[in-house]
Structure formats: structure tokens, C-alpha cells
Motif scaffolding. Structure first.
Motif, PDB file in Angstrom:
ATOM      1  N   ALA A 138     -63.800 -29.258  57.805  1.00 48.23           N
ATOM      2  CA  ALA A 138     -62.668 -29.290  56.879  1.00 48.23           C
ATOM      3  C   ALA A 138     -63.149 -28.789  55.519  1.00 48.23           C
ATOM      4  N   TYR A 177     -58.990 -30.522  51.864  1.00 54.63           N
ATOM      5  CA  TYR A 177     -57.883 -31.386  52.294  1.00 54.63           C
ATOM      6  C   TYR A 177     -57.375 -32.189  51.105  1.00 54.63           C
ATOM      7  N   GLU A 178     -56.068 -32.170  50.930  1.00 61.94           N
ATOM      8  CA  GLU A 178     -55.413 -33.011  49.933  1.00 61.94           C
ATOM      9  C   GLU A 178     -54.109 -33.548  50.517  1.00 61.94           C
ATOM     10  N   SER A 179     -53.597 -34.607  49.919  1.00 66.71           N
ATOM     11  CA  SER A 179     -52.337 -35.221  50.358  1.00 66.71           C
ATOM     12  C   SER A 179     -51.359 -35.270  49.190  1.00 66.71           C
ATOM     13  N   SER A 230     -49.627 -33.013  53.862  1.00 63.97           N
ATOM     14  CA  SER A 230     -51.017 -32.598  54.041  1.00 63.97           C
ATOM     15  C   SER A 230     -51.186 -31.149  53.613  1.00 63.97           C
ATOM     16  N   GLN A 231     -52.350 -30.856  53.076  1.00 66.64           N
ATOM     17  CA  GLN A 231     -52.713 -29.507  52.649  1.00 66.64           C
ATOM     18  C   GLN A 231     -54.168 -29.306  53.040  1.00 66.64           C
ATOM     19  N   ALA A 232     -54.428 -28.415  54.009  1.00 65.49           N
ATOM     20  CA  ALA A 232     -55.765 -28.337  54.591  1.00 65.49           C
ATOM     21  C   ALA A 232     -56.210 -26.905  54.823  1.00 65.49           C
ATOM     22  N   LEU A 247     -58.986 -25.674  57.491  1.00 67.36           N
ATOM     23  CA  LEU A 247     -59.871 -26.104  58.575  1.00 67.36           C
ATOM     24  C   LEU A 247     -60.613 -24.893  59.120  1.00 67.36           C
ATOM     25  N   VAL A 288     -52.760 -24.705  58.654  1.00 74.80           N
ATOM     26  CA  VAL A 288     -53.951 -25.516  58.374  1.00 74.80           C
ATOM     27  C   VAL A 288     -55.185 -24.648  58.154  1.00 74.80           C
ATOM     28  N   ALA A 341     -54.150 -23.843  53.627  1.00 75.80           N
ATOM     29  CA  ALA A 341     -53.765 -24.889  52.666  1.00 75.80           C
ATOM     30  C   ALA A 341     -52.271 -24.879  52.369  1.00 75.80           C
ATOM     31  N   TYR A 345     -47.301 -34.492  57.094  1.00 77.68           N
ATOM     32  CA  TYR A 345     -48.495 -35.007  57.769  1.00 77.68           C
ATOM     33  C   TYR A 345     -48.360 -34.915  59.285  1.00 77.68           C
ATOM     34  N   TRP A 366     -49.275 -31.469  60.387  1.00 80.77           N
ATOM     35  CA  TRP A 366     -50.733 -31.286  60.313  1.00 80.77           C
ATOM     36  C   TRP A 366     -51.408 -31.974  61.488  1.00 80.77           C
TER      37      TRP A 366
END
Length: 505
Positions: free
Chosen positions: A350, A353-355, A366-368, A370, A483, A486, A491, A494
Motif C-alpha cells: 500500500a 491510504y487515507e480515509s 477510502s483513497q488508496a 495499491l 485503487v 487514489a 469504503y 475499496w
């Protein structure tokens, strides 16, 4: 090369443009320092400005995100040697990152720009080398397309890490050697038509593609030391190809010809030239007083001869320190993985990652980013590699052997460190293997479609199977895209994209 030369370039270029659009769209997003960008973005800026990596002040990441460069304010020119930073990778990849920062500033777009450029160029190179290996523009374009939509390649092309540069130079070196193979066989064929046969055959003269391969593979080593495995493997492979070419035209002592005619010119191209390329990448360290272990004052104390001798002594001492670090690196990490698990994508990294609350229409967002490959491509690639093993055992086809060798050079050496040193490793170390995995898929696709003389029904069925696989890869990439970039999503969306809940979260 049969087929239309125009489409031989136009097709791969169109695929490359598609890959470029994907990689450069919102390249500066997320506007944050992701994962190990915290090291390489800063090291690259220091190299461009000082010639060597330097330490930075506390909270440097926050200063970078404000667009500031005062993190090196303590490194005044008169005290630059006090700011030396101990780094454990050669400088070329960071020099390349630094060029983007020089043009576009110390911003996420600036430090990711060079990675995006080499990511896009690698799509073109793979498409062209696949066309050369298969003699099919369609299969060449398929190779480029699959690389364009592989998730791991995509993420690393949009991140300021070193591994995308290692992959680029390895692939470029391999492509040069494939071109050299055709070039050398053409020279041998011309000699065969005009000269009587001998035991060993002729010396083929200077081989420009082999020289280019030496430069590229030396550059790979100058990004990360693991490039040495590809250099050794490909040098042996190229000489074996020479022996096969000499045997194919009926020479009685093909291996004698390799050792007597080819090896003397191969050593400078594939040994000396890579070494000089590697040393040249350290030019900033040699020419500036601020590098780690540089001992500038001592080196400049007794004339130019002593300067050269003492500089190399300090440089070698630094390398032994780095070697000790790499062989003892066993610090546990949440996202570490063993090499046996890489082809299965069991534990990606990862990068971000932020929420953010309320940014997606719900309270749980979710903001990711990966770092994971596209599963359809990777699992299809695993099946194709198994097919390549069977094909090579049955036919000794050079293409299957070359693909397997490239994949093995990027994978098998890591097992030693996993067993002997329990070293900390990550999935993205596998990125140099990805082009060879895709070449395996393309070669398998050619077998499924069949040769031009096969019954039309067979070729139509084979083309349908290959087309369905390509469509699945595109859909799989589209499904993962949020993902990988970002994108702010609920959620639940995600979580639905976490294929292996235990390993991907």
C-alpha cells in the motif's frame, strides 16, 4: 521482418500513446509523498543541486508539500560535507528522477515525471521486441497493451521509486541483444554466401547493438545492484546465440568460433562498458565534497595521482559498507513478502491510504494507491511461463529460453536472500520480471492462434481465445483503477477490490 513496416511502428506507437495517456493523467495526484518517495525524491533533488545525497531537516515531507526547498538550508556550501547522507543504492535512478524535478519543480508531478517517461518508453520497447521475436505486428501490439494495463507497472510508472528505472534499462538491454542476434545472423548469412566454409567462421566486427546492450545493462546496475544478475545472464545468452548461429550455417567448431571470434569483442561490450557506465553514474560523488565517505580533504591533499587513488579507495570502502547493509537487511515490515509469493500477488504494498470523511457521498471513504499487478495478466502469465518450460524442453526454441532466462534472472536470486538472510523484500521488486512474463503470454498467444498456414477455423478459435483474455485484462485493470490512482471511493467499493483480504489489506 515481414509485414508492413509502417504498421510495424504505427501500431506500437498507438499502444504507447494509450499507455502515456493513462500514466500522465493526474500524475501529480495524490498530492502527497507516497511510501519510499520520501527518500528518492529528496535524494534526487540533492544530487541535482549538490552532486551527492544529503541529509534533510525534520518534517521535510511537510516542507516538500508546500513546494519548499529549504530542507537543505543547513547544507551551506562551506559545510556541505557535514550533510552527507548514507544511501544504499547507486545514483543513476535518482539522477533521472532529479531531471524531472529540475524541469517541473520539487512537486509530486516533478519527481514522478521521469518514472512516467520510462514507463511509457518501456511499452514501446516491449511492443517492438515482441514484434521482432514473433514476426507479428499484432502480437507486438498485444505485448505493449498488456504492459500498459498491468497494475504494478502502472503504479510504479506514477511513483518516484527506483524499480521502474531498473526494469526499463533491463528491458532495453534485452531488446538490444535480440536486435544484435538478428544483426549477427545477417552478417553470417552474407559471409556464407560469399566465402568458403571454415571450422570457426569469421569475426563479425564491431556490433553496435551489443555495445548498446552493454550501456543499458550497465545503467541497470547503476540504478540497483540487482541489475548484475541480468547482465551476467544476458551476456551468456548472447554468446550461446552466437554459437547457435555458427552451428546453423554448418561450421564444424561453432564454440571455438565463439571463444576465438566473438568473446574477445563481447568482453569489452558486456563487461568493461557496463563497468565504466556504472562508475560514470557516480560522477557527482567523485566531483563534489559532500558525498558519504568521500574524504574530500584527504583526497585533495597530495596532488592529482593521490586524488584518483584515494577517491577510488573511499568509493570502494563505501561499497563494502553498502554490501554489508544489504546482506544484513532483515527489519520486519508490514508489507514485506517472500519471492515465492510474488507471482501470486499475495502481498502487495500500500503506497498510499487515507480515509477522507464525506468526500464520496458517505461518511466512510477510502483513497488508496495499491502496488499490485493486474491479476488476470499475472495468473495468465504464470500459465504461459509453464507452457514456455514445456515448449523449450520439447523444441529448444530460443524465444522460450530467452523469456524464461529473463524471468529467472529477476526472480530466483531473491530466494537466496530469503533463505540465507531472511531479508526484507517487497512485491514491487518483481517489476523487472513483468516484461518477460508478458512476452511469455504473447508467445503462448501465438501458439494458440497458430501459424499462417493453419486451418482458418483453428485460427479464428485461437484469436477468439486470445481476444477474450485481452478483454478480461482490460476489464480487470479498469476494475482496479480506482485503487491504483487514489480515487476517493466508498469504503465498501475499496474493500470489494481487495482480492485477498488477508494479504491485500
Amino acid at each position: 521482418m515481414p509485414g508492413n513496416p509502417l504498421w510495424g511502428w504505427l501500431g506500437p506507437l498507438l499502444v504507447t500513446v494509450f499507455g502515456a495517456i493513462l500514466r500522465f493523467t493526474n500524475l501529480g495526484h495524490p498530492n502527497a509523498v507516497m511510501f519510499d518517495e520520501t527518500y528518492y525524491a529528496k535524494d534526487a533533488w540533492a544530487l541535482i543541486n549538490f552532486g551527492a545525497e544529503h541529509n534533510v531537516v525534520k518534517d521535510a515531507d511537510k516542507i516538500l508539500m508546500r513546494g519548499g526547498t529549504e530542507i537543505w538550508q543547513q547544507c551551506a556550501p562551506a559545510e556541505v560535507d557535514k550533510c552527507a547522507s548514507y544511501v544504499v543504492h547507486p545514483p543513476l535512478g535518482k539522477w533521472m528522477i532529479g531531471l524531472g524535478e529540475q524541469f517541473f519543480g520539487m512537486t509530486p508531478y516533478g519527481w514522478r515525471f521521469a518514472g512516467a517517461v520510462v514507463g511509457v518508453l518501456s511499452i514501446l520497447i516491449l511492443a517492438r521486441v515482441a514484434r521482432r521475436m514473433t514476426r507479428s505486428t499484432l502480437l507486438g501490439c498485444l505485448a505493449g497493451l498488456l504492459l500498459a494495463v498491468d497494475g504494478l507497472h502502472y503504479v510504479l510508472s506514477r511513483t518516484a521509486l527506483l524499480d521502474i528505472f531498473l526494469m526499463f534499462w533491463v528491458l532495453a538491454g534485452f531488446a538490444c541483444l535480440v536486435a544484435d542476434r538478428d544483426w549477427a545472423r545477417g552478417r553470417l548469412a552474407d559471409w556464407y554466401e560469399t566465402s568458403p566454409l571454415s571450422d570457426q567462421g569469421p569475426w563479425l566486427g564491431l556490433r553496435p547493438w551489443r555495445i548498446a546492450a552493454g550501456l543499458c545493462l550497465g545503467a541497470a546496475c547503476a540504478v540497483k545492484w540487482s541489475g548484475i544478475f541480468f547482465l551476467i545472464a544476458f551476456a551468456v545468452m548472447s554468446l550461446v546465440w552466437d554459437a547457435g548461429a555458427r552451428r546453423a550455417i554448418g561450421l564444424r567448431r561453432p564454440y571455438g568460433g565463439v571463444f576465438g571470434k566473438d568473446l574477445p569483442s563481447a568482453l569489452p561490450a558486456l563487461a568493461l562498458l557496463p563497468a565504466l557506465t556504472y562508475i560514470a553514474s557516480w560522477a557527482g560523488w567523485f566531483a563534489s565534497p559532500g558525498g558519504w565517505g568521500r574524504n574530500w580533504a584527504q583526497a585533495t591533499s597530495q596532488g592529482p595521482v593521490f586524488f584518483v587513488f584515494d577517491s577510488f579507495r573511499s568509493w570502494l570502502s563505501y561499497h563494502f559498507q553498502v554490501l554489508s547493509f544489504h546482506t544484513g537487511l532483515a527489519t520486519p515490515h508490514n508489507y514485506q513478502s517472500d519471492p515465492w509469493s510474488w507471482p501470486l500477488l499475495l502481498r502487495p504494498v500500500a503506497f498510499f491510504y487515507e480515509s477522507p470523511k464525506g468526500a464520496c457521498g458517505t461518511d466512510s471513504c477510502s483513497q488508496a494507491v495499491l502496488g499490485v499487478g493486474t491479476p488476470v495478466i499475472w495468473y495468465g502469465g504464470l500459465a504461459a511461463l509453464i507452457a514456455m518450460v514445456a515448449w523449450y524442453v520439447a523444441t529448444r526454441d530460443w524465444r522460450a529460453g530467452a523469456v524464461l532466462l529473463g524471468y529467472a534472472a529477476g526472480w530466483l536470486p531473491w530466494f537466496y536472500w530469503a533463505i540465507a538472510d531472511n531479508r526484507t523484500m517487497f512485491l514491487f521488486y518483481a517489476i523487472p520480471m513483468v516484461p518477460f512474463m508478458i512476452l511469455a503470454i504473447v508467445l503462448a498467444a501465438g501458439m494458440i492462434i497458430g501459424p499462417s498456414g493453419a486451418p482458418p477455423g483453428r485460427r479464428m478459435a485461437g484469436a477468439a481465445i486470445v481476444g477474450a483474455f485481452t478483454l478480461l485484462a482490460l476489464v480487470n485493470f479498469w476494475w482496479l483503477h480506482p485503487v491504483l490512482t487514489a480515487e476517493i471511493i466508498p469504503y465498501a467499493e475499496w474493500s470489494s477490490r481487495m482480492l485477498f483480504k488477508k494479504g491485500w489489506i
